[in-house]
Write an enzyme that holds these catalytic residues in place. Sequence first.
Site, PDB file in Angstrom:
ATOM      1  N   HIS A 247      -2.348   9.753 -42.398  1.00 13.14           N
ATOM      2  CA  HIS A 247      -2.409   9.087 -41.093  1.00 13.14           C
ATOM      3  C   HIS A 247      -3.058   9.992 -40.054  1.00 13.14           C
ATOM      4  CE1 HIS A 247       0.762   6.665 -43.131  1.00 13.14           C
ATOM      5  NE2 HIS A 247       0.134   5.682 -42.501  1.00 13.14           N
ATOM      6  N   LYS A 250      -9.377  10.504 -39.569  1.00 14.57           N
ATOM      7  CA  LYS A 250     -10.263   9.830 -40.519  1.00 14.57           C
ATOM      8  C   LYS A 250      -9.721   8.438 -40.854  1.00 14.57           C
ATOM      9  CE  LYS A 250     -12.242  13.913 -42.769  1.00 14.57           C
ATOM     10  NZ  LYS A 250     -13.601  13.709 -42.244  1.00 14.57           N
ATOM     11  N   ASP A 397      -5.876  -2.146 -41.459  1.00  7.76           N
ATOM     12  CA  ASP A 397      -5.010  -0.983 -41.653  1.00  7.76           C
ATOM     13  C   ASP A 397      -4.789  -0.671 -43.133  1.00  7.76           C
ATOM     14  OD1 ASP A 397      -3.270   1.097 -41.072  1.00  7.76           O
ATOM     15  OD2 ASP A 397      -1.530  -0.214 -40.851  1.00  7.76           O
ATOM     16  N   GLN A 448       0.114   1.318 -56.898  1.00  7.32           N
ATOM     17  CA  GLN A 448      -0.812   0.338 -56.359  1.00  7.32           C
ATOM     18  C   GLN A 448      -0.618  -1.081 -56.881  1.00  7.32           C
ATOM     19  OE1 GLN A 448      -1.509   2.022 -53.736  1.00  7.32           O
ATOM     20  NE2 GLN A 448      -3.567   1.194 -53.724  1.00  7.32           N
TER      21      GLN A 448
END
Length: 519
Positions: A247, A250, A397, A448
């Site tokens: 966070h 970049k 986001d 993921q």
Amino acid sequence: MATKIIYFVVDGKNEQAEFRSDDFSDDLKETFRSAAEAGPHDILKLYNVKGNLVNISPRLPENTPQTRYKLEVVATQCNDAPTGTELGVDFSAIEARLGKLEKKVFVENGEMPPLVLDLQNKVEHFKEKLQSVDHLSWLGLTKEISSGTSLQPFWDKQQSIRKTEEHNRNVFEKFRKMLQVDVTDEVREYLRKPTFDNWQWDDPEMLILLRQMYIDLNLVSNLNIEMPILHNWLYEIYRNYNQVPFHNFKHCFMVAQMMYGLTWLIDLPSLLDDIDIFILLTSAICHDLDHPGYNNAYQINAKTELALRYNDISPLENHHCSVAFEVLEKRHCNVMRNFSKEQYKRVREGMIRCILATDMAKHNEILSNFKSCTPSFDFNNKDHKALLLMVLLKIADISNECRPLDVAEPWLECLLQEFFNQSDIEKLEGLPVAPFMDREKVTKSSSQIGFIKFALLPLFEALGQLFPVIEKDIIGPVRNALDYYTDMQRALEEEKKKKDAESSKNGITKSNSQNTVPV
């Protein structure tokens, strides 16, 4: 003025650089840094054909393609592990002493003594150990801590995650020098694409690209934003992002870039007014300001000052909003200084609503509300439009899996590092640890698959119902990412089964040999 051609190799690629004898050392180093695609914090080392370290300066001797120097990057940007200084080890002093020793024993065009090379290797190895994500177990800090023991001096890394003023000044100076440089049409077009690769751009360049977004969306001209104020604001935003693994600035840039790309892909300026576009882009830039690298669950369970201040209600997101408007309160940074009171009110309400929506605890509620209004979506309906703005920021986001694998996968590694840092601290403090953040239970693929299935795809497909144009560039790549990590997980499981079978077989063989009675 005479020029030199220097030939060198970096990452197996042959490169060459041209510079003048009156160039500054810093400019020469920046040339090498660009060639190595290194970041502002990375350390460069240059070796001659004999393996001796040479100084990067305008006095660097010319060479030929057959006697190329070797350029190496020996530090990484994406690491929030404690430095040697934090652990009582002053590496700068050690390296300075080692440098003096090198100068004493170094003979030009001669060989570096093995003793010095051995000492260099030991120092580098020790630094790597301290900077490893496994530093906690290596230092023996996994011992159980009795309840009530405060580890705040250890986990409150406010000194280590803040960028130094010297670093900030260097970034500002480079940013200021680049302000007169025109961004090429090729780069401007690339900036609009979801395939944009952030890893090849340094911080001042990203500040320039953020400025370009406001220019190309006509926000500067239509909203009467003063350019010097925009520059000050962008730099102040940069200063308020911390050096945490994920966070960071970049990430801020990548979220803004995806928002910018979506704006062009969907053609939002034809559907929304300038204030709405300003809300989206500015919220994307501000959405993680001063993030400490520990999520809301940690803030609440550890009873941090942020959790107490905001009564456990989205403490981080509330903090990001607060910092954003603290920056805007500074007159030299107030990009809204020429807005009307009504415009300012709309922007403030919209930014707070959008940034608070990035709290994943609200994900299902926001998605459900958006899906219920999608069949009869009305751009003139204030509530419908507010939901759309929240969904767009949420998508930006968490959009890394829309990107090419070589861009997205390093971001996953950064995220996992931040997760693991947090779970290490939670174990030390006796706090609950989320399974998806535990380094002993998580792999890339396992982290993921569920997230893409149950968070990303439902949200992206809901937006696709309203804007089918995003199917190819946004939704398709996410489905491909799910297939990629599913295949990776399957391969890991097959490998585990194979190892378990071999272990079982070896165990049976050993048992049989032990039970054999000699005749």
